[in-house]
Design a protein around this motif. Structure first.
Motif, PDB file in Angstrom:
ATOM      1  N   ASP A 215       0.790  -1.231   0.000  1.00 55.95           N
ATOM      2  CA  ASP A 215       0.000   0.000   0.000  1.00 55.95           C
ATOM      3  C   ASP A 215       0.822   1.281   0.000  1.00 55.95           C
ATOM      4  OD1 ASP A 215       0.956  -0.426   2.543  1.00 55.95           O
ATOM      5  OD2 ASP A 215      -0.935   0.013   3.569  1.00 55.95           O
ATOM      6  N   THR A 216       2.145   1.163   0.049  1.00 54.69           N
ATOM      7  CA  THR A 216       2.994   2.355  -0.058  1.00 54.69           C
ATOM      8  C   THR A 216       4.067   2.155  -1.119  1.00 54.69           C
ATOM      9  OG1 THR A 216       4.371   1.583   1.790  1.00 54.69           O
ATOM     10  CG2 THR A 216       2.602   3.135   2.301  1.00 54.69           C
ATOM     11  N   ASP A 217       4.982   1.212  -0.889  1.00 52.85           N
ATOM     12  CA  ASP A 217       6.115   1.014  -1.792  1.00 52.85           C
ATOM     13  C   ASP A 217       5.686   0.577  -3.195  1.00 52.85           C
ATOM     14  OD1 ASP A 217       7.838   1.447   0.433  1.00 52.85           O
ATOM     15  OD2 ASP A 217       7.575  -0.651   1.009  1.00 52.85           O
ATOM     16  N   ILE A 218       4.881  -0.467  -3.247  1.00 57.34           N
ATOM     17  CA  ILE A 218       4.546  -1.059  -4.548  1.00 57.34           C
ATOM     18  C   ILE A 218       3.618  -0.147  -5.352  1.00 57.34           C
ATOM     19  CG2 ILE A 218       3.554  -3.052  -5.730  1.00 57.34           C
ATOM     20  CD1 ILE A 218       6.289  -3.500  -4.225  1.00 57.34           C
ATOM     21  N   ILE A 219       2.601   0.423  -4.696  1.00 56.00           N
ATOM     22  CA  ILE A 219       1.690   1.281  -5.458  1.00 56.00           C
ATOM     23  C   ILE A 219       2.367   2.564  -5.922  1.00 56.00           C
ATOM     24  CG2 ILE A 219       0.691   2.490  -3.467  1.00 56.00           C
ATOM     25  CD1 ILE A 219      -2.000   2.389  -5.000  1.00 56.00           C
ATOM     26  N   SER A 220       3.263   3.136  -5.102  1.00 56.09           N
ATOM     27  CA  SER A 220       3.941   4.355  -5.541  1.00 56.09           C
ATOM     28  C   SER A 220       4.901   4.054  -6.685  1.00 56.09           C
ATOM     29  CB  SER A 220       4.687   5.022  -4.381  1.00 56.09           C
ATOM     30  OG  SER A 220       5.617   4.144  -3.791  1.00 56.09           O
ATOM     31  N   GLY A 221       5.549   2.879  -6.650  1.00 54.96           N
ATOM     32  CA  GLY A 221       6.385   2.476  -7.779  1.00 54.96           C
ATOM     33  C   GLY A 221       5.563   2.279  -9.032  1.00 54.96           C
ATOM     34  N   LEU A 222       4.429   1.601  -8.886  1.00 51.31           N
ATOM     35  CA  LEU A 222       3.535   1.361 -10.022  1.00 51.31           C
ATOM     36  C   LEU A 222       3.074   2.673 -10.649  1.00 51.31           C
ATOM     37  CD1 LEU A 222       1.601  -0.619 -11.631  1.00 51.31           C
ATOM     38  CD2 LEU A 222      -0.070  -0.145  -9.844  1.00 51.31           C
ATOM     39  N   GLU A 223       2.628   3.604  -9.798  1.00 49.28           N
ATOM     40  CA  GLU A 223       2.086   4.860 -10.313  1.00 49.28           C
ATOM     41  C   GLU A 223       3.157   5.762 -10.904  1.00 49.28           C
ATOM     42  OE1 GLU A 223      -0.263   6.555  -7.190  1.00 49.28           O
ATOM     43  OE2 GLU A 223      -1.906   5.126  -7.498  1.00 49.28           O
ATOM     44  N   ALA A 224       4.415   5.514 -10.536  1.00 49.86           N
ATOM     45  CA  ALA A 224       5.517   6.270 -11.133  1.00 49.86           C
ATOM     46  C   ALA A 224       6.077   5.573 -12.373  1.00 49.86           C
ATOM     47  CB  ALA A 224       6.623   6.479 -10.105  1.00 49.86           C
ATOM     48  N   GLY A 225       5.493   4.401 -12.728  1.00 48.38           N
ATOM     49  CA  GLY A 225       5.909   3.696 -13.936  1.00 48.38           C
ATOM     50  C   GLY A 225       7.110   2.797 -13.773  1.00 48.38           C
ATOM     51  N   LEU A 226       7.412   2.391 -12.541  1.00 51.86           N
ATOM     52  CA  LEU A 226       8.577   1.556 -12.277  1.00 51.86           C
ATOM     53  C   LEU A 226       8.202   0.077 -12.198  1.00 51.86           C
ATOM     54  CD1 LEU A 226      10.116   3.553  -9.269  1.00 51.86           C
ATOM     55  CD2 LEU A 226      10.253   4.093 -11.703  1.00 51.86           C
ATOM     56  N   ARG A 227       9.140  -0.790 -12.478  1.00 57.11           N
ATOM     57  CA  ARG A 227       8.992  -2.188 -12.114  1.00 57.11           C
ATOM     58  C   ARG A 227       9.152  -2.296 -10.590  1.00 57.11           C
ATOM     59  NH1 ARG A 227      13.269  -4.396 -16.423  1.00 57.11           N
ATOM     60  NH2 ARG A 227      13.578  -2.154 -16.722  1.00 57.11           N
ATOM     61  N   SER A 228       8.564  -3.308  -9.989  1.00 60.59           N
ATOM     62  CA  SER A 228       8.590  -3.389  -8.528  1.00 60.59           C
ATOM     63  C   SER A 228       8.855  -4.813  -8.062  1.00 60.59           C
ATOM     64  CB  SER A 228       7.273  -2.891  -7.939  1.00 60.59           C
ATOM     65  OG  SER A 228       6.186  -3.672  -8.413  1.00 60.59           O
ATOM     66  N   VAL A 229       9.514  -4.897  -6.904  1.00 60.58           N
ATOM     67  CA  VAL A 229       9.782  -6.181  -6.260  1.00 60.58           C
ATOM     68  C   VAL A 229       9.284  -6.092  -4.824  1.00 60.58           C
ATOM     69  CG1 VAL A 229      11.542  -7.816  -5.476  1.00 60.58           C
ATOM     70  CG2 VAL A 229      11.824  -6.632  -7.681  1.00 60.58           C
ATOM     71  N   LEU A 230       8.391  -7.008  -4.444  1.00 58.79           N
ATOM     72  CA  LEU A 230       7.907  -7.086  -3.073  1.00 58.79           C
ATOM     73  C   LEU A 230       8.713  -8.135  -2.323  1.00 58.79           C
ATOM     74  CD1 LEU A 230       5.684  -6.326  -0.911  1.00 58.79           C
ATOM     75  CD2 LEU A 230       4.487  -8.380  -1.710  1.00 58.79           C
ATOM     76  N   VAL A 231       9.314  -7.732  -1.194  1.00 58.39           N
ATOM     77  CA  VAL A 231       9.985  -8.695  -0.317  1.00 58.39           C
ATOM     78  C   VAL A 231       9.046  -9.006   0.848  1.00 58.39           C
ATOM     79  CG1 VAL A 231      12.308  -7.949  -0.951  1.00 58.39           C
ATOM     80  CG2 VAL A 231      11.174  -6.885   1.010  1.00 58.39           C
TER      81      VAL A 231
END
Length: 266
Positions: A215-231
């Protein structure tokens, strides 16, 4: 010829700090190896945190004590992002601040004057001891017309005794009293990601964001157009991922599993 949808090689990395590299000031296994792999690869990177209490120098010392060696210049806090935002919006302005050294230092460094008299902004950050007097003053200044900014929306923060009320909770109190909602600069606002990218001259198509919270790291990465990795060493458990309408690019057990990706995705 490459497919249009084929991901570009990764040139820059962003990673959250708490829950990814450290947990309650103890290094998470693989964290120092991950930083070493980034440094060996020559890729630019930033460690991000919504915590506005500490300066990058403070955080470097805390990480070093945990066995993770990260330069000050590779640490980007919500306090720094907030200061950058205010400098872009209203250079040389004034602010009434509730917060600690991380926030006040960042605002001083961009040339802001901290004052209780008719400030342009009330800036709310995190602190170990929220003062009722300071909150009351903030409410009155906002009621008189000051703009309301908060470093991040996190409702609680961790401690050895259990959760503590954090910026988001105090912001809700002030909003309830004034009817004015703050503008939150830190995650999940993608502005935090974009300011970090600008700092390291990164591009969204060639950057990966690593985090432990959907709800913070992944969504902000998504909305900024980045690939994301959840640990899975922090806030979001694997069983919770399916509850969200969006998904990370990858899910791994810990930062140790990202070390080989530094080479594989480059």
């Amino acid at each position: 010829m490459s497919s249009v949808s084929e991901p570009k090689p990764v040139e820059t990395w962003l990673t959250d700090m708490d829950g990814v590299l450290v947990h309650e000031e103890r290094s998470i296994p693989g964290a120092s190896d991950f930083i070493a792999a980034l440094q060996a690869s020559g890729k630019k990177f930033l460690v991000l945190t919504n915590n506005s209490i500490f300066t990058p120098r403070d955080l470097r010392a805390r990480l070093l004590a945990a066995g993770i060696d990260i330069p000050e210049t590779s640490i980007w806090t919500s306090a720094l992002a907030t200061a950058q935002f205010l400098d872009d919006q209203r250079p040389g302005g004034t602010a009434y601040v509730i917060g600690e050294a991380g926030l006040t230092t960042a605002l001083h460094e961009i040339g802001y004057v901290l004052t209780e008299r008719d400030p342009d902004y009330v800036v709310l950050g995190e602190t170990r001891t929220y003062s009722f007097e300071a909150i009351t003053r903030a409410i009155r200044l906002i009621a008189e017309g000051a703009r309301f900014i908060a470093t991040n929306p996190d409702p609680t923060g961790p401690s050895q005794e259990g959760p503590l009320p954090a910026t988001g909770s105090v912001a809700a109190l002030i909003t309830r009293a004034t009817g004015v909602a703050p503008y939150f600069v830190g995650k999940p606002n993608p502005l935090m990601m974009r300011s970090a990218l600008n700092r390291i001259e990164g591009h969204s198509e060639t950057t990966v964001m690593i985090g432990d919270r959907m709800d913070t790291d992944i969504i902000s990465g998504l909305e900024a157009g980045l690939r994301s990795v959840l640990v899975l060493t922090g806030s979001t458990g694997e069983h919770e991922v399916e509850r969200f309408p969006y998904r990370p690019t990858r899910i791994v057990a810990s930062i140790a599993d990202v070390v080989p990706l530094v080479t594989a995705l480059s």
